[in-house]
Design a protein around this motif. Sequence first.
Motif, mmCIF file in Angstrom:
data_model
loop_
_atom_site.group_PDB
_atom_site.id
_atom_site.type_symbol
_atom_site.label_atom_id
_atom_site.label_comp_id
_atom_site.label_asym_id
_atom_site.label_seq_id
_atom_site.Cartn_x
_atom_site.Cartn_y
_atom_site.Cartn_z
ATOM 1 N N LEU A 61 0.826 -1.201 0.000
ATOM 2 C CA LEU A 61 0.000 0.000 0.000
ATOM 3 C C LEU A 61 0.865 1.259 0.000
ATOM 4 C CD1 LEU A 61 -3.283 0.660 1.819
ATOM 5 C CD2 LEU A 61 -1.409 2.262 2.198
ATOM 6 N N TYR A 62 1.927 1.268 0.804
ATOM 7 C CA TYR A 62 2.789 2.450 0.861
ATOM 8 C C TYR A 62 3.504 2.672 -0.467
ATOM 9 C CZ TYR A 62 2.033 2.119 5.901
ATOM 10 O OH TYR A 62 1.464 2.058 7.142
ATOM 11 N N ALA A 63 3.874 1.600 -1.141
ATOM 12 C CA ALA A 63 4.525 1.741 -2.443
ATOM 13 C C ALA A 63 3.549 2.254 -3.492
ATOM 14 C CB ALA A 63 5.125 0.404 -2.882
ATOM 15 N N LEU A 64 2.337 1.697 -3.509
ATOM 16 C CA LEU A 64 1.341 2.111 -4.492
ATOM 17 C C LEU A 64 0.968 3.583 -4.343
ATOM 18 C CD1 LEU A 64 -1.111 -0.943 -4.344
ATOM 19 C CD2 LEU A 64 0.572 -0.452 -6.130
ATOM 20 N N SER A 65 0.990 4.071 -3.106
ATOM 21 C CA SER A 65 0.551 5.437 -2.829
ATOM 22 C C SER A 65 1.675 6.458 -2.894
ATOM 23 C CB SER A 65 -0.081 5.494 -1.441
ATOM 24 O OG SER A 65 0.869 5.163 -0.441
ATOM 25 N N GLY A 66 2.891 6.022 -3.149
ATOM 26 C CA GLY A 66 4.005 6.954 -3.192
ATOM 27 C C GLY A 66 4.525 7.341 -1.829
ATOM 28 N N PHE A 93 2.391 14.818 -5.621
ATOM 29 C CA PHE A 93 1.513 13.779 -6.158
ATOM 30 C C PHE A 93 0.553 13.265 -5.101
ATOM 31 C CE2 PHE A 93 1.113 9.124 -5.992
ATOM 32 C CZ PHE A 93 0.210 8.943 -7.032
ATOM 33 N N ARG A 94 1.063 12.964 -3.904
ATOM 34 C CA ARG A 94 0.202 12.432 -2.845
ATOM 35 C C ARG A 94 -0.877 13.435 -2.449
ATOM 36 N NH1 ARG A 94 5.266 10.678 -0.779
ATOM 37 N NH2 ARG A 94 5.264 12.409 0.717
ATOM 38 N N ARG A 95 -0.509 14.693 -2.320
ATOM 39 C CA ARG A 95 -1.489 15.708 -1.908
ATOM 40 C C ARG A 95 -2.594 15.863 -2.941
ATOM 41 N NH1 ARG A 95 3.151 18.749 0.029
ATOM 42 N NH2 ARG A 95 3.144 20.008 -1.871
ATOM 43 N N ARG A 96 -2.248 15.795 -4.217
ATOM 44 C CA ARG A 96 -3.225 16.055 -5.278
ATOM 45 C C ARG A 96 -4.039 14.829 -5.671
ATOM 46 N NH1 ARG A 96 -2.855 20.924 -7.581
ATOM 47 N NH2 ARG A 96 -0.966 22.159 -7.264
ATOM 48 N N SER A 97 -3.449 13.653 -5.585
ATOM 49 C CA SER A 97 -4.081 12.472 -6.184
ATOM 50 C C SER A 97 -4.515 11.411 -5.194
ATOM 51 C CB SER A 97 -3.115 11.825 -7.204
ATOM 52 O OG SER A 97 -2.791 12.737 -8.235
ATOM 53 N N CYS A 98 -4.037 11.478 -3.951
ATOM 54 C CA CYS A 98 -4.278 10.404 -2.997
ATOM 55 C C CYS A 98 -4.889 10.942 -1.707
ATOM 56 C CB CYS A 98 -2.969 9.687 -2.641
ATOM 57 S SG CYS A 98 -2.037 9.057 -4.056
ATOM 58 N N GLY A 99 -5.734 10.110 -1.098
ATOM 59 C CA GLY A 99 -6.211 10.360 0.246
ATOM 60 C C GLY A 99 -5.800 9.185 1.118
ATOM 61 N N PHE A 100 -5.601 9.443 2.415
ATOM 62 C CA PHE A 100 -5.091 8.404 3.305
ATOM 63 C C PHE A 100 -5.924 8.324 4.580
ATOM 64 C CE2 PHE A 100 -1.539 9.868 0.766
ATOM 65 C CZ PHE A 100 -0.978 8.688 0.320
ATOM 66 N N VAL A 101 -6.280 7.091 4.945
ATOM 67 C CA VAL A 101 -6.968 6.816 6.201
ATOM 68 C C VAL A 101 -6.201 5.689 6.881
ATOM 69 C CG1 VAL A 101 -9.118 6.131 7.311
ATOM 70 C CG2 VAL A 101 -9.186 7.469 5.185
ATOM 71 N N ARG A 175 -8.028 10.920 -6.564
ATOM 72 C CA ARG A 175 -8.429 9.890 -7.513
ATOM 73 C C ARG A 175 -8.499 8.526 -6.847
ATOM 74 N NH1 ARG A 175 -5.500 9.936 -13.139
ATOM 75 N NH2 ARG A 175 -7.277 8.550 -13.534
ATOM 76 N N ILE A 176 -7.762 8.374 -5.735
ATOM 77 C CA ILE A 176 -7.768 7.091 -5.040
ATOM 78 C C ILE A 176 -7.617 7.326 -3.539
ATOM 79 C CG2 ILE A 176 -5.276 6.749 -5.290
ATOM 80 C CD1 ILE A 176 -5.934 3.753 -5.866
ATOM 81 N N LEU A 177 -8.359 6.560 -2.767
ATOM 82 C CA LEU A 177 -8.316 6.630 -1.309
ATOM 83 C C LEU A 177 -7.648 5.367 -0.790
ATOM 84 C CD1 LEU A 177 -9.227 8.040 1.354
ATOM 85 C CD2 LEU A 177 -11.313 6.678 1.216
ATOM 86 N N PHE A 178 -6.556 5.515 -0.053
ATOM 87 C CA PHE A 178 -5.841 4.396 0.535
ATOM 88 C C PHE A 178 -6.196 4.299 2.012
ATOM 89 C CE2 PHE A 178 -3.148 5.572 -3.064
ATOM 90 C CZ PHE A 178 -2.896 4.336 -3.651
ATOM 91 N N ALA A 179 -6.566 3.104 2.454
ATOM 92 C CA ALA A 179 -6.947 2.897 3.850
ATOM 93 C C ALA A 179 -6.188 1.703 4.406
ATOM 94 C CB ALA A 179 -8.450 2.659 3.961
ATOM 95 N N ASP A 180 -5.478 1.926 5.521
ATOM 96 C CA ASP A 180 -4.683 0.869 6.145
ATOM 97 C C ASP A 180 -5.316 0.509 7.482
ATOM 98 O OD1 ASP A 180 -2.760 -0.936 6.826
ATOM 99 O OD2 ASP A 180 -1.096 0.480 6.919
ATOM 100 N N GLU A 181 -6.012 -0.619 7.523
ATOM 101 C CA GLU A 181 -6.708 -1.100 8.728
ATOM 102 C C GLU A 181 -7.552 0.012 9.358
ATOM 103 O OE1 GLU A 181 -6.784 -4.145 9.508
ATOM 104 O OE2 GLU A 181 -4.898 -5.130 8.998
ATOM 105 N N PRO A 182 -8.470 0.620 8.603
ATOM 106 C CA PRO A 182 -9.180 1.800 9.108
ATOM 107 C C PRO A 182 -10.117 1.528 10.276
ATOM 108 C CG PRO A 182 -10.161 1.057 7.056
ATOM 109 C CD PRO A 182 -8.899 0.268 7.241
ATOM 110 N N THR A 183 -10.474 0.259 10.511
ATOM 111 C CA THR A 183 -11.356 -0.067 11.635
ATOM 112 C C THR A 183 -10.614 -0.817 12.744
ATOM 113 O OG1 THR A 183 -12.060 -2.202 10.695
ATOM 114 C CG2 THR A 183 -13.321 -0.238 10.061
ATOM 115 N N VAL A 208 -11.063 2.982 -4.030
ATOM 116 C CA VAL A 208 -10.565 2.703 -2.686
ATOM 117 C C VAL A 208 -9.632 1.496 -2.734
ATOM 118 C CG1 VAL A 208 -11.175 2.089 -0.304
ATOM 119 C CG2 VAL A 208 -12.702 3.576 -1.631
ATOM 120 N N VAL A 209 -8.518 1.592 -2.023
ATOM 121 C CA VAL A 209 -7.630 0.447 -1.795
ATOM 122 C C VAL A 209 -7.462 0.318 -0.288
ATOM 123 C CG1 VAL A 209 -5.336 -0.549 -2.120
ATOM 124 C CG2 VAL A 209 -6.406 0.749 -3.970
#
Length: 261
Positions: A61-66, A93-101, A175-183, A208-209
Amino acid sequence: MHRKAGIPFMKNVLLQTEALSKSFSNGGVLQHVLKNIDLQLYEGDFTVIMGASGAGKSTLLYALSGMDTPSLGKITFGKEIISELNSDDLAVFRRRSCGFVFQQIYLIDGMSVMDNVLAAGLLVNRDKKVLVRRAEELLLAVDIPEEAWKKFPAQLSGGEAQRVGIVRALINSPRILFADEPTGALNSKTGLDVLDTLSRFNGQGQSVVMVTHDMRSARRGNRILYLRDGAVLGECDLGTYVHGDRGRHEKLSAFLEEMGW
């Protein structure tokens, strides 16, 4: 790679990897965490990454999201090869294209709910009026009422704080939301609220990934990727999420059993 079910070929490819590999040195011993991963992610999908502890889920996930750079291989996002960007360009790139949870929510304690959300937006968009309108719409959409917007993170429940975290992740229309164990740090009820929120935005077209080890969370995805020893061992197409679909649970259970879960 074993393919459990076909992926529709009419979908637009959002992100893809070629021979993606990641290694770390541990006490002088090289550990290969990701191994020659060829992968395509599609617009509008809710992709779930599963696997045993140490399989490489979060590293992928960290690699895919930059957030991390691969040791070898190529990552292409749209038409941009992000694996070739320097650290400054990756941050843009991360600020413009990715969201993180994340499992840990990381809201800023000394800032209100609204200011936490706006702070992320102002890094990209200098039109504060536009940002405030979007923040208000998103906060209401995740059931954070107006009277809570001036509260500080310590005054929120865990579920409320995570939903604010989702709003913060979406403020720049990624464009894509990355979530790492959000719950992972939430109880069953608040975790369900967060999953409902992610499903709702995905239903509106948000890609979402999500990394998870939780079956209940995984059922929200339409595509499940299973990692073992740094490689994608198999994948399962669950189709569009429908609440109460018992067959979905049975299909995922059978797939995970086959993978050795």
